[in-house]
Structures are given as structure tokens and as C-alpha cells.
Design a protein around this motif. Structure first.
Motif, PDB file in Angstrom:
ATOM      1  N   MET A   1     -32.210  -2.489  31.571  1.00 58.03           N
ATOM      2  CA  MET A   1     -31.880  -2.332  33.019  1.00 58.03           C
ATOM      3  C   MET A   1     -31.022  -1.128  33.314  1.00 58.03           C
ATOM      4  SD  MET A   1     -32.453  -6.330  34.453  1.00 58.03           S
ATOM      5  CE  MET A   1     -32.030  -5.737  35.982  1.00 58.03           C
ATOM      6  N   GLY A   2     -30.291  -0.454  32.171  1.00 55.99           N
ATOM      7  CA  GLY A   2     -29.403   0.640  32.428  1.00 55.99           C
ATOM      8  C   GLY A   2     -28.164   0.141  32.928  1.00 55.99           C
ATOM      9  N   ILE A   3     -27.421   1.148  33.617  1.00 53.20           N
ATOM     10  CA  ILE A   3     -26.172   0.991  34.152  1.00 53.20           C
ATOM     11  C   ILE A   3     -26.010   0.428  35.396  1.00 53.20           C
ATOM     12  CG2 ILE A   3     -23.741   1.993  34.347  1.00 53.20           C
ATOM     13  CD1 ILE A   3     -24.658   3.880  32.293  1.00 53.20           C
ATOM     14  N   ILE A   4     -25.330  -0.711  35.717  1.00 55.81           N
ATOM     15  CA  ILE A   4     -25.039  -1.178  37.193  1.00 55.81           C
ATOM     16  C   ILE A   4     -23.915  -0.847  37.756  1.00 55.81           C
ATOM     17  CG2 ILE A   4     -25.719  -3.046  38.674  1.00 55.81           C
ATOM     18  CD1 ILE A   4     -28.316  -2.374  37.345  1.00 55.81           C
ATOM     19  N   ALA A   5     -23.714  -0.209  38.785  1.00 51.73           N
ATOM     20  CA  ALA A   5     -22.497   0.312  39.424  1.00 51.73           C
ATOM     21  C   ALA A   5     -21.583  -1.087  39.865  1.00 51.73           C
ATOM     22  CB  ALA A   5     -22.773   1.059  40.649  1.00 51.73           C
ATOM     23  N   ASP A   6     -20.475  -0.964  39.979  1.00 53.90           N
ATOM     24  CA  ASP A   6     -19.584  -2.144  40.312  1.00 53.90           C
ATOM     25  C   ASP A   6     -19.735  -2.199  41.912  1.00 53.90           C
ATOM     26  OD1 ASP A   6     -18.462  -2.676  38.254  1.00 53.90           O
ATOM     27  OD2 ASP A   6     -16.978  -1.009  38.126  1.00 53.90           O
ATOM     28  N   ASP A   7     -21.031  -2.670  42.447  1.00 54.69           N
ATOM     29  CA  ASP A   7     -21.318  -2.599  43.775  1.00 54.69           C
ATOM     30  C   ASP A   7     -21.722  -4.205  43.911  1.00 54.69           C
ATOM     31  OD1 ASP A   7     -23.597  -2.686  45.749  1.00 54.69           O
ATOM     32  OD2 ASP A   7     -21.924  -1.591  46.541  1.00 54.69           O
TER      33      ASP A   7
ATOM     34  N   LEU B   1     -26.591   8.449  28.587  1.00 53.26           N
ATOM     35  CA  LEU B   1     -26.716   9.395  27.599  1.00 53.26           C
ATOM     36  C   LEU B   1     -27.382  10.603  28.210  1.00 53.26           C
ATOM     37  CD1 LEU B   1     -27.509   7.586  24.433  1.00 53.26           C
ATOM     38  CD2 LEU B   1     -25.531   8.366  25.267  1.00 53.26           C
ATOM     39  N   GLY B   2     -26.910  11.737  27.953  1.00 50.17           N
ATOM     40  CA  GLY B   2     -27.786  12.766  28.677  1.00 50.17           C
ATOM     41  C   GLY B   2     -27.094  13.188  30.025  1.00 50.17           C
ATOM     42  N   GLU B   3     -26.062  12.370  30.462  1.00 47.71           N
ATOM     43  CA  GLU B   3     -25.129  12.766  31.660  1.00 47.71           C
ATOM     44  C   GLU B   3     -24.031  13.879  31.158  1.00 47.71           C
ATOM     45  OE1 GLU B   3     -24.505  10.439  35.353  1.00 47.71           O
ATOM     46  OE2 GLU B   3     -25.123   8.900  33.629  1.00 47.71           O
ATOM     47  N   PRO B   4     -23.795  14.772  31.824  1.00 48.38           N
ATOM     48  CA  PRO B   4     -22.458  15.533  31.666  1.00 48.38           C
ATOM     49  C   PRO B   4     -21.396  14.761  31.652  1.00 48.38           C
ATOM     50  CG  PRO B   4     -23.419  16.270  33.836  1.00 48.38           C
ATOM     51  CD  PRO B   4     -24.377  15.159  33.433  1.00 48.38           C
ATOM     52  N   PRO B   5     -20.369  15.030  30.898  1.00 52.56           N
ATOM     53  CA  PRO B   5     -18.890  14.297  30.982  1.00 52.56           C
ATOM     54  C   PRO B   5     -18.530  14.428  32.245  1.00 52.56           C
ATOM     55  CG  PRO B   5     -19.199  15.818  28.853  1.00 52.56           C
ATOM     56  CD  PRO B   5     -20.355  16.014  29.859  1.00 52.56           C
ATOM     57  N   ARG B   6     -17.547  13.334  32.749  1.00 52.74           N
ATOM     58  CA  ARG B   6     -16.869  13.484  34.008  1.00 52.74           C
ATOM     59  C   ARG B   6     -15.545  12.869  33.708  1.00 52.74           C
ATOM     60  NH1 ARG B   6     -21.379  10.642  36.374  1.00 52.74           N
ATOM     61  NH2 ARG B   6     -20.008   9.033  37.098  1.00 52.74           N
ATOM     62  N   GLU B   7     -14.608  13.384  34.467  1.00 54.33           N
ATOM     63  CA  GLU B   7     -13.275  12.931  34.206  1.00 54.33           C
ATOM     64  C   GLU B   7     -13.154  11.423  34.597  1.00 54.33           C
ATOM     65  OE1 GLU B   7      -8.467  14.103  35.671  1.00 54.33           O
ATOM     66  OE2 GLU B   7     -10.530  15.301  36.409  1.00 54.33           O
ATOM     67  N   GLY B   8     -12.478  10.704  33.673  1.00 55.62           N
ATOM     68  CA  GLY B   8     -12.320   9.563  33.890  1.00 55.62           C
ATOM     69  C   GLY B   8     -13.502   8.512  33.371  1.00 55.62           C
ATOM     70  N   CYS B   9     -14.527   9.142  32.958  1.00 52.16           N
ATOM     71  CA  CYS B   9     -15.647   8.201  32.644  1.00 52.16           C
ATOM     72  C   CYS B   9     -15.852   8.148  31.128  1.00 52.16           C
ATOM     73  CB  CYS B   9     -16.918   8.744  33.348  1.00 52.16           C
ATOM     74  SG  CYS B   9     -16.824   8.771  35.079  1.00 52.16           S
ATOM     75  N   ILE B  10     -16.640   7.186  30.609  1.00 53.66           N
ATOM     76  CA  ILE B  10     -16.964   7.186  29.007  1.00 53.66           C
ATOM     77  C   ILE B  10     -18.530   7.012  29.069  1.00 53.66           C
ATOM     78  CG2 ILE B  10     -14.882   6.460  28.412  1.00 53.66           C
ATOM     79  CD1 ILE B  10     -15.997   3.499  28.305  1.00 53.66           C
ATOM     80  N   TYR B  11     -19.031   7.225  28.013  1.00 53.48           N
ATOM     81  CA  TYR B  11     -20.570   6.988  27.823  1.00 53.48           C
ATOM     82  C   TYR B  11     -20.674   5.603  27.346  1.00 53.48           C
ATOM     83  CZ  TYR B  11     -21.518  12.121  27.957  1.00 53.48           C
ATOM     84  OH  TYR B  11     -21.660  13.351  28.311  1.00 53.48           O
ATOM     85  N   ASP B  12     -21.693   5.130  27.871  1.00 55.21           N
ATOM     86  CA  ASP B  12     -22.284   3.563  27.407  1.00 55.21           C
ATOM     87  C   ASP B  12     -22.451   3.612  26.223  1.00 55.21           C
ATOM     88  OD1 ASP B  12     -22.924   1.028  27.705  1.00 55.21           O
ATOM     89  OD2 ASP B  12     -24.697   1.396  28.760  1.00 55.21           O
ATOM     90  N   SER B  13     -21.987   2.784  25.299  1.00 52.09           N
ATOM     91  CA  SER B  13     -22.100   2.258  24.035  1.00 52.09           C
ATOM     92  C   SER B  13     -22.756   0.965  23.760  1.00 52.09           C
ATOM     93  CB  SER B  13     -21.005   2.662  23.064  1.00 52.09           C
ATOM     94  OG  SER B  13     -20.131   1.708  23.220  1.00 52.09           O
ATOM     95  N   ASN B  14     -22.153   0.138  24.875  1.00 55.26           N
ATOM     96  CA  ASN B  14     -22.619  -1.477  24.476  1.00 55.26           C
ATOM     97  C   ASN B  14     -23.941  -1.713  24.714  1.00 55.26           C
ATOM     98  OD1 ASN B  14     -19.691  -1.771  24.162  1.00 55.26           O
ATOM     99  ND2 ASN B  14     -19.411  -2.406  26.209  1.00 55.26           N
ATOM    100  N   ARG B  15     -24.592  -1.035  25.647  1.00 57.90           N
ATOM    101  CA  ARG B  15     -26.260  -1.431  25.885  1.00 57.90           C
ATOM    102  C   ARG B  15     -26.787  -0.920  24.529  1.00 57.90           C
ATOM    103  NH1 ARG B  15     -27.366   2.019  29.544  1.00 57.90           N
ATOM    104  NH2 ARG B  15     -29.221   2.842  29.228  1.00 57.90           N
ATOM    105  N   TYR B  16     -26.574   0.016  23.905  1.00 62.42           N
ATOM    106  CA  TYR B  16     -27.555   0.654  22.943  1.00 62.42           C
ATOM    107  C   TYR B  16     -27.090  -0.334  21.608  1.00 62.42           C
ATOM    108  CZ  TYR B  16     -28.130   4.434  25.864  1.00 62.42           C
ATOM    109  OH  TYR B  16     -28.758   5.108  26.953  1.00 62.42           O
ATOM    110  N   SER B  17     -25.695  -0.788  21.332  1.00 66.04           N
ATOM    111  CA  SER B  17     -25.647  -1.833  20.328  1.00 66.04           C
ATOM    112  C   SER B  17     -26.359  -3.037  20.542  1.00 66.04           C
ATOM    113  CB  SER B  17     -24.097  -2.185  20.526  1.00 66.04           C
ATOM    114  OG  SER B  17     -23.046  -0.852  20.019  1.00 66.04           O
TER     115      SER B  17
ATOM    116  N   GLU C   1     -17.315   3.486  35.570  1.00 63.91           N
ATOM    117  CA  GLU C   1     -16.789   4.504  34.704  1.00 63.91           C
ATOM    118  C   GLU C   1     -17.953   4.941  33.626  1.00 63.91           C
ATOM    119  OE1 GLU C   1     -16.073   0.630  32.669  1.00 63.91           O
ATOM    120  OE2 GLU C   1     -16.123   1.363  34.702  1.00 63.91           O
ATOM    121  N   LEU C   2     -19.132   4.120  33.487  1.00 61.08           N
ATOM    122  CA  LEU C   2     -20.019   4.540  32.488  1.00 61.08           C
ATOM    123  C   LEU C   2     -20.988   5.613  32.722  1.00 61.08           C
ATOM    124  CD1 LEU C   2     -20.863   0.842  31.578  1.00 61.08           C
ATOM    125  CD2 LEU C   2     -19.067   2.291  30.427  1.00 61.08           C
ATOM    126  N   LEU C   3     -21.175   6.472  31.728  1.00 63.10           N
ATOM    127  CA  LEU C   3     -22.232   7.466  31.773  1.00 63.10           C
ATOM    128  C   LEU C   3     -23.433   7.095  31.020  1.00 63.10           C
ATOM    129  CD1 LEU C   3     -19.817  10.673  31.498  1.00 63.10           C
ATOM    130  CD2 LEU C   3     -20.893   9.710  33.617  1.00 63.10           C
TER     131      LEU C   3
END
Length: 422
Positions: free
Chosen positions: A237-243, A206-222, A202-204
Motif C-alpha cells: 500500500m506504499g507510503i501513507i502521509a502523516d495525515d 524509490l525513484g523519487e528525487p532526493p529532497r532535503e530532510g527526507c529519506i528513502y523508505d527501506s522498511n517496507r521493502y524489508s 519524511e519518506l520517499l
């Protein structure tokens, strides 16, 4: 049957098998150790770095006897006896950086400026306000003592004595102290390398366009900003998908590259929370429920020689658990022997706060002084663990102790100013 048989969860007011905040922190601290490694760096780059070895002075400070005041250098045997006034001839003037080349004789004095090197034979300085000057002589009375107003060589720091202990964080005054000894490089501990990534489809970024059901990642930056603030090197290392395979690869790369891994999210019991599964395969990890709000689910342990912190997914819970658990552990791993002092202030609550006894709560508050000069604190709006605005508007945690019940308006509460943490 009129009830569904449910499992306990982190939304319960009172959940079984939870650790207290103090017990969880103690377990973490006992499980981490100082990381080795050091380097020599220029003094101009050393502020906020941690000293790797005791610092010995190569010289005496002061390096020579010098005048502590503006006045007149004399030989103590020229001091008058009680009731007597003596006259001494002024034979020269000494300023700092220009030592006197001659030798002072009995019955003579030298005008001397603060910090100037004492001439041979002279051992006492008469403050200029305590003399009478007539032509090229001074008159002094019996109020003075042998050795007064003279700073001895090594009086402040003696050569080969320890000036600074290993493990301290170098602050501007200590940088100045080292510079005063003529040292241009210092031996400091190597910064910790921290791998950081967020998990979740569900994480986007920064710079990605908004998508329904998703939110921008803030935790990594904090987390990255908090880690950089304390001097860590960060591997983003960015965002790792639920895989499972992507998570497995990410943990392998991170454990081979970093001293510590930080993740947020994926440590609960959801069907797509694979972090717990992968960690069980690859490392020695404890999954704890801590009696804290926000931030109850926490994962902590090791993957090979790399320490792992799995913080909750909600933004405020990430920041609370980072500062209350991770920061003290990182300071120990950094070899810091003088941890940050995080003072607390007793303040009056400006309104009532609902609280369940049996857990420690960290509300976000704004701390200020009222017209009577008393500290008071108010919460910064809704306190949900996903409401980052409450953290952004705050300047302190309101710490509600483990056994404390609800707070009434006007009650005294413990606050922890952010200025000591951030």
C-alpha cells in the motif's frame, strides 16, 4: 528546582512498565489463531506450502515384493542344511519393470536385479557375491536365511496410512515422497494476505528525487521481502502521509483486504504520530513498551478480524521485532505445526559489549570459527537502530539476555544465525 520533570521514554536505560520479550511474545501468540482456507495446487508448485490435511497413501510402497540386492531369487525350501551345498538351475533373468511371467519351481532360481518384482513362489534372494556359478547353475551353502534380501509390499508405506501430517511445510524430500505415490496435486493452506505500508511525511518512494530532510523508505521493502520469503501474499500500500484522514482510509482498506496489517513508524508519542490515535478509533490495539533493544515501542492488536502489527520506525528495530515477535505469530496463523527451527550457537565475543541489565538486546554480529575451531562473534560496527548497514553486514544476532550485564572480551554469548531466519 534544578531538574525538568520528564516522562519516561524508549531512550531510557531502564523504563517503567515494560514487558519482557518472552511476556510480549506470549501475549501476541495467545491473541492470534490459525486462519482457515485451503486450495488444491499442482505438486510442482507446492514446495514451501503448508499441508492442509493429513496425507494418506493411495498405494502400498513398495507396491510389490521386490529384490533388495542383485542376486538370485529362490524358494526357501531349497536352502541347504548345515554343512550342505545345493545346486540350483538358473531358468531366467528378471530386471526392474519387467516381471517374470512364469512360476518358479523347486530346484530352480532366477537371476534378479535390485528393485525387480519377486516372481510367484520365490521368497528369498541370495546375493550374487554369495554364490558360485557353474555353467547354468549356482551353488549355495547354509549361511542363508528364509526371506532374506526381499522388500515386502507396503514395507515402507502402507495403503491408506498417514504419510504426512497436516500443518507441515512441504520440503523437496516431501515433494519427492508425494510424487512417489503417483499424486500430481496436493491440498494446501491458503497463504495469508498481508497489507504493508509505511507512514511518515519524511519518506520517499524509490525513484523519487532526493529532497532535503527526507529519506528513502527501506522498511517496507524489508518487510515485503521477509513476508514473501515465508510464503505470504503481500498487498503493498506504499507510503501513507502523516495525515489522519489518509491513515484512516488506509486502515479501512487494509482491514477489508488482508488477514494481517504491517506498518512501521507512527507508534511513538510524537506530535505527528497519528497511527496510535487512528488505531484507538478503529480497532482494539495494545501499545506496548517491551524491554528490548532495539524495538521498544510496539503496537499490536486487531482491526475487526484483521491482526495488526505496528513496528517501530527505525530500520534495524523493524527487522528485530519482525523476526522475534511477528514471525512466530504468522507461523501460528498460517497453521504451521512444525515452525522453523532457529538454533542458537554459543560463541566467544571478540570484544567487550556494553549492556544494561533489565532488557534483552539484539546486537548484530558476524559469526565464524577461529583457528582453534571455536565459534566466535564480533559486532558489525555501530549498533544504532537506524544503522541498517550493521544488519546488512551481519550474519547473526548476538542475543544478550534480559538480566545480563555488560560483556567482556572472551565471554561466551548466545548467537542466532540469520540462515535459520532469512
Amino acid at each position: 528546582m534544578n531538574r525538568v520533570d520528564v516522562q519516561s521514554s524508549c531512550s531510557d536505560d531502564d523504563e517503567a512498565d515494560t514487558l519482557s520479550v518472552d511476556a510480549a511474545l506470549l501475549k501476541m501468540l495467545n491473541a492470534v489463531a490459525e486462519k482457515s482456507g485451503s486450495e488444491h495446487i499442482p505438486l510442482t508448485s507446492a514446495v514451501d506450502r503448508i499441508l492442509a490435511a493429513p496425507f494418506l497413501s493411495p498405494i502400498n510402497v513398495p507396491s510389490h515384493r521386490n529384490a533388495a540386492v542383485d542376486g538370485y531369487a529362490i524358494i526357501h525350501t531349497d536352502l541347504p542344511s548345515s554343512g550342505e551345498i545345493k545346486t540350483l538351475n538358473i531358468v531366467g533373468r528378471i530386471v526392474a519393470g519387467h516381471p517374470y511371467k512364469g512360476r518358479l519351481k523347486q530346484g530352480e532360481c532366477l537371476q534378479i536385479m535390485t528393485g525387480a518384482q519377486m516372481p510367484d513362489a520365490a521368497d528369498t534372494v541370495i546375493m550374487q557375491e554369495h554364490v558360485e556359478i557353474h555353467d547354468n547353475t549356482i551353488h549355495i551353502d547354509a549361511r542363508h536365511k528364509n526371506g532374506q534380501n526381499v522388500r515386502q509390499a507396503g514395507e515402507d508405506i502402507q495403503q491408506n496410512h498417514t504419510v504426512l501430517e497436516a500443518g507441515i511445510k512441504l520440503t523437496p524430500p516431501q515433494i519427492g515422497l508425494i510424487a512417489s505415490l503417483g499424486i500430481s496435486e496436493v491440498h494446501v493452506k491458503t497463504p495469508l494476505t498481508i497489507a504493508v505500508f509505511s507512514t511518515g511525511d519524511e519518506l520517499l518512494s524509490l525513484g523519487e528525487p532526493p529532497r532535503e530532510g527526507c529519506i528513502y523508505d527501506s522498511n517496507r521493502y524489508s518487510m515485503i521481502s521477509a513476508l514473501k520469503k515465508i510464503g505470504c501474499k503481500v498487498l503493498d500500500m506504499g507510503i501513507i502521509a502523516d495525515d489522519p484522514e489518509q491513515l484512516r482510509s488506509a486502515f479501512k482498506l487494509a482491514s477489508n483486504s488482508a488477514d494481517v496489517i504491517f506498518t512501521s513508524g507512527g507508534v511513538s508519542v510524537g506530535a505527528a504520530d497519528y497511527t496510535k490515535q487512528i488505531l484507538a478509533e478503529t480497532g482494539s490495539i495494545n501499545f506496548w513498551k517491551v524491554a528490548i533493544k532495539p524495538g521498544r515501542p510496539i503496537a499490536f492488536g486487531h482491526i475487526d478480524n484483521t491482526t495488526f502489527f505496528g513496528l517501530p520506525g527505525n530500520p534495524v528495530a523493524v527487522m528485530v521485532t519482525f523476526y522475534q515477535f511477528a514471525l512466530p505469530c504468522l507461523q501460528k496463523m498460517m497453521g504451521l505445526t512444525t515452525p522453523l527451527i532457529c538454533p542458537t550457537i554459543q560463541a566467544k565475543s571478540t570484544h567487550s559489549i556494553r549492556k544494561i541489565a533489565g532488557r534483552t538486546e539484539f546486537q548484530r554480529g558476524f559469526l565464524s570459527k577461529n583457528n582453534d575451531g571455536e565459534w566466535e562473534v564480533s559486532t558489525t560496527g555501530k549498533q544504532g537502530s537506524g544503522i541498517l548497514r550493521s544488519m546488512s553486514d551481519a550474519n547473526a544476532f548476538i542475543i544478550l539476555e534480559h538480566e545480563r550485564p555488560s560483556i567482556n572480551k572472551g565471554d561466551w554469548v548466545i548467537t542466532q544465525p540469520f540462515s535459520a531466519l532469512f
